[in-house]
Scaffold this active site. Structure first.
Site, short mmCIF file in Angstrom:
data_model
loop_
_atom_site.label_atom_id
_atom_site.label_comp_id
_atom_site.label_asym_id
_atom_site.label_seq_id
_atom_site.Cartn_x
_atom_site.Cartn_y
_atom_site.Cartn_z
N PHE A 1 0.87 -1.17 0.00
CA PHE A 1 0.00 0.00 0.00
C PHE A 1 0.91 1.23 0.00
CE2 PHE A 1 -3.46 2.75 1.22
CZ PHE A 1 -4.62 2.06 0.88
N HIS B 1 1.07 -5.95 6.62
CA HIS B 1 -0.08 -5.85 5.71
C HIS B 1 0.28 -6.27 4.29
CE1 HIS B 1 -2.63 -3.68 8.63
NE2 HIS B 1 -1.48 -3.19 9.04
N HIS C 1 -3.15 -11.23 4.53
CA HIS C 1 -2.90 -10.84 5.92
C HIS C 1 -4.20 -10.66 6.68
CE1 HIS C 1 -3.47 -6.90 3.97
NE2 HIS C 1 -3.98 -6.52 5.13
N ASP D 1 -5.89 -8.25 9.47
CA ASP D 1 -5.82 -7.00 10.24
C ASP D 1 -6.22 -7.26 11.68
OD1 ASP D 1 -5.11 -5.46 8.07
OD2 ASP D 1 -7.07 -4.49 7.85
N HIS E 1 -5.29 -1.96 14.22
CA HIS E 1 -4.99 -1.26 12.97
C HIS E 1 -5.88 -0.04 12.78
CE1 HIS E 1 -3.93 -0.50 8.86
NE2 HIS E 1 -5.01 -1.03 8.33
N GLU F 1 -7.34 -9.78 3.99
CA GLU F 1 -7.22 -8.98 2.77
C GLU F 1 -6.12 -9.54 1.89
OE1 GLU F 1 -8.59 -4.66 4.60
OE2 GLU F 1 -6.50 -5.25 4.77
#
Length: 208
Positions: free
Chosen positions: A18, A48, A52, A54, A58, A171
């Site tokens: 990200f 992440h 992964h 969360d 987070h 995710e």
């Protein structure tokens, strides 16, 4: 043996983070040679990256870290629902066809092929869709994109639905070759004491 589907992307230097997140880096701290019988490596990466889980930490200060959450949501019967091409948000009408006798875990496939480079053009969950799943007793949701919220979101509305209902989330899954239907999910996070997430080796197993 029941068939397995590996729904985790490869983690390595090419794994897209990200924007602003820590990319994958690996260095060797020892190599096999005279006086050294082993290879040893050290990793630096965001938790992440790749597939992964969360942690509530987070998206909420003071909430549990990933090493504190119960493991039960990450292991057990799961439904894969196809909502390919649903657009920016997975809305209730995109999954309404697959909600009968819903198990406690739901993964939604939104794309034909999981991305291998960063793009903010991905599908996320509409908050009302997560509310619907929570109302039906779902304990864990997953998605084959980078986040349950749009990349540009600053309010993280869907993450806060997760927080409010104490839902767990996965995710960056790879659901490219997984037919819609029911499976056993196995995607245990590491017991990281203070981390906001954990990589997982996520798999689906064919039900007996």
């Amino acid at each position: 043996m029941n068939r397995l589907w590996d729904i985790s992307p490869v983690l390595g230097p090419a794994t897209p983070p990200f924007p602003g997140d820590q990319a994958y880096e690996q260095r060797w701290t020892a190599r096999i040679g005279p006086g050294c019988p082993v290879n040893l490596s050290a990793l630096t990466l965001s938790p992440h990256l790749g597939a992964h889980a969360d942690a509530p930490l987070h998206y909420a200060d003071g909430a549990p870290a990933i090493g504190e959450v119960a493991l039960e949501p990450y292991l057990g019967p799961c439904r894969v629902i196809h909502a390919i091409g649903c657009g920016p948000l997975i809305r209730p009408e995109h999954i309404g066809h697959a909600l009968e006798k819903l198990p406690l875990r739901v993964l939604v496939r939104t794309c034909e092929r999981a991305p291998t480079t960063w793009s903010d053009d991905f599908s996320a969950y509409a908050p009302e869709t997560l509310e619907l799943l929570a109302a039906r007793g779902v304990q864990l949701v997953g998605i084959d994109s980078q986040s349950v919220d749009p990349a540009t979101s600053k309010t993280l509305d869907s993450h806060h639905v997760l927080l409010r209902h104490d839902l767990r989330v996965l995710e960056n899954l790879v659901l490219d070759d997984v037919p819609a239907g029911d499976y056993e999910l196995i995607a245990l996070p590491l017991k990281l004491a203070h981390a906001c997430a954990s990589p997982v080796r996520a798999i689906l197993r064919e039900l007996a």
